[in-house]
Scaffold this active site. Structure first.
Site, PDB file in Angstrom:
ATOM      1  N   THR A  21     -32.168-105.122  56.769  1.00  0.00           N
ATOM      2  CA  THR A  21     -31.265-105.935  56.568  1.00  0.00           C
ATOM      3  C   THR A  21     -31.839-107.003  57.537  1.00  0.00           C
ATOM      4  O   THR A  21     -30.917-108.117  58.087  1.00  0.00           O
ATOM      5  CB  THR A  21     -30.405-105.064  57.328  1.00  0.00           C
ATOM      6  OG1 THR A  21     -30.636-104.495  58.359  1.00  0.00           O
ATOM      7  CG2 THR A  21     -29.585-104.013  56.223  1.00  0.00           C
ATOM      8  N   LEU A  69     -32.629-109.474  61.194  1.00  0.00           N
ATOM      9  CA  LEU A  69     -32.681-109.253  62.374  1.00  0.00           C
ATOM     10  C   LEU A  69     -31.129-109.491  62.374  1.00  0.00           C
ATOM     11  O   LEU A  69     -30.929-110.758  63.117  1.00  0.00           O
ATOM     12  CB  LEU A  69     -32.968-110.549  62.912  1.00  0.00           C
ATOM     13  CG  LEU A  69     -34.981-109.897  63.503  1.00  0.00           C
ATOM     14  CD1 LEU A  69     -35.241-111.672  64.337  1.00  0.00           C
ATOM     15  CD2 LEU A  69     -34.809-108.872  63.788  1.00  0.00           C
ATOM     16  N   HIS A  70     -30.500-108.728  62.331  1.00  0.00           N
ATOM     17  CA  HIS A  70     -29.210-108.676  62.788  1.00  0.00           C
ATOM     18  C   HIS A  70     -28.293-108.104  63.557  1.00  0.00           C
ATOM     19  O   HIS A  70     -29.582-107.716  64.711  1.00  0.00           O
ATOM     20  CB  HIS A  70     -28.065-107.415  61.103  1.00  0.00           C
ATOM     21  CG  HIS A  70     -28.318-105.868  61.578  1.00  0.00           C
ATOM     22  ND1 HIS A  70     -27.849-105.499  62.032  1.00  0.00           N
ATOM     23  CD2 HIS A  70     -29.630-105.265  60.832  1.00  0.00           C
ATOM     24  CE1 HIS A  70     -28.384-103.734  61.846  1.00  0.00           C
ATOM     25  NE2 HIS A  70     -29.060-104.117  61.187  1.00  0.00           N
ATOM     26  N   LEU A  71     -27.250-107.789  64.197  1.00  0.00           N
ATOM     27  CA  LEU A  71     -26.792-107.478  65.599  1.00  0.00           C
ATOM     28  C   LEU A  71     -27.740-106.577  66.475  1.00  0.00           C
ATOM     29  O   LEU A  71     -28.923-106.401  67.152  1.00  0.00           O
ATOM     30  CB  LEU A  71     -25.437-106.776  65.586  1.00  0.00           C
ATOM     31  CG  LEU A  71     -24.473-106.943  67.553  1.00  0.00           C
ATOM     32  CD1 LEU A  71     -25.575-108.340  68.042  1.00  0.00           C
ATOM     33  CD2 LEU A  71     -23.692-107.324  67.120  1.00  0.00           C
ATOM     34  N   GLU A 127     -34.635 -98.953  62.776  1.00  0.00           N
ATOM     35  CA  GLU A 127     -34.452 -98.166  62.027  1.00  0.00           C
ATOM     36  C   GLU A 127     -35.152 -98.370  60.985  1.00  0.00           C
ATOM     37  O   GLU A 127     -36.300 -98.531  60.852  1.00  0.00           O
ATOM     38  CB  GLU A 127     -33.876 -99.814  61.276  1.00  0.00           C
ATOM     39  CG  GLU A 127     -32.625-100.385  61.846  1.00  0.00           C
ATOM     40  CD  GLU A 127     -31.739-101.701  60.953  1.00  0.00           C
ATOM     41  OE1 GLU A 127     -32.623-102.041  59.776  1.00  0.00           O
ATOM     42  OE2 GLU A 127     -30.721-102.015  61.574  1.00  0.00           O
TER      43      GLU A 127
END
Length: 87
Positions: A12, A14-16, A87
């Protein structure tokens, strides 16, 4: 000053959550740590700056570390990104 290009492997990008992990790691060092992506530069110690770069899976970013612990900072950041940022 040291720099290295790294490919983001997170599905996904570099999301939060991964951005927070990256910033937390970067803040452990005294060096100025930035990364360049698509002609813009982001402060790796700022979650908003990292999120604002809109880095997706497969994108290549170049980390630049400048300061007294630059070598250690670059190695740590590359290792944490290669490890998938939790992740």
């Amino acid at each position: 000053m040291v720099s290295q290009k790294v490919v983001i492997k997170n599905p996904t990008g570099l999301h939060l959550r991964p951005a927070g992990i990256l910033c937390k790691e970067a803040m452990q060092f005294k060096s100025l740590i930035t990364f360049t992506f698509r002609e813009s530069t982001a402060n790796a110690k700022s979650v908003l700056s990292v999120l604002g770069a809109c880095v997706k899976c497969g994108d290549e970013v170049e980390f630049v570390c400048e300061g007294e612990d630059e070598e250690e900072a670059l190695k740590a950041l590359v290792a944490i990104i290669d490890g998938g940022l939790g992740e």
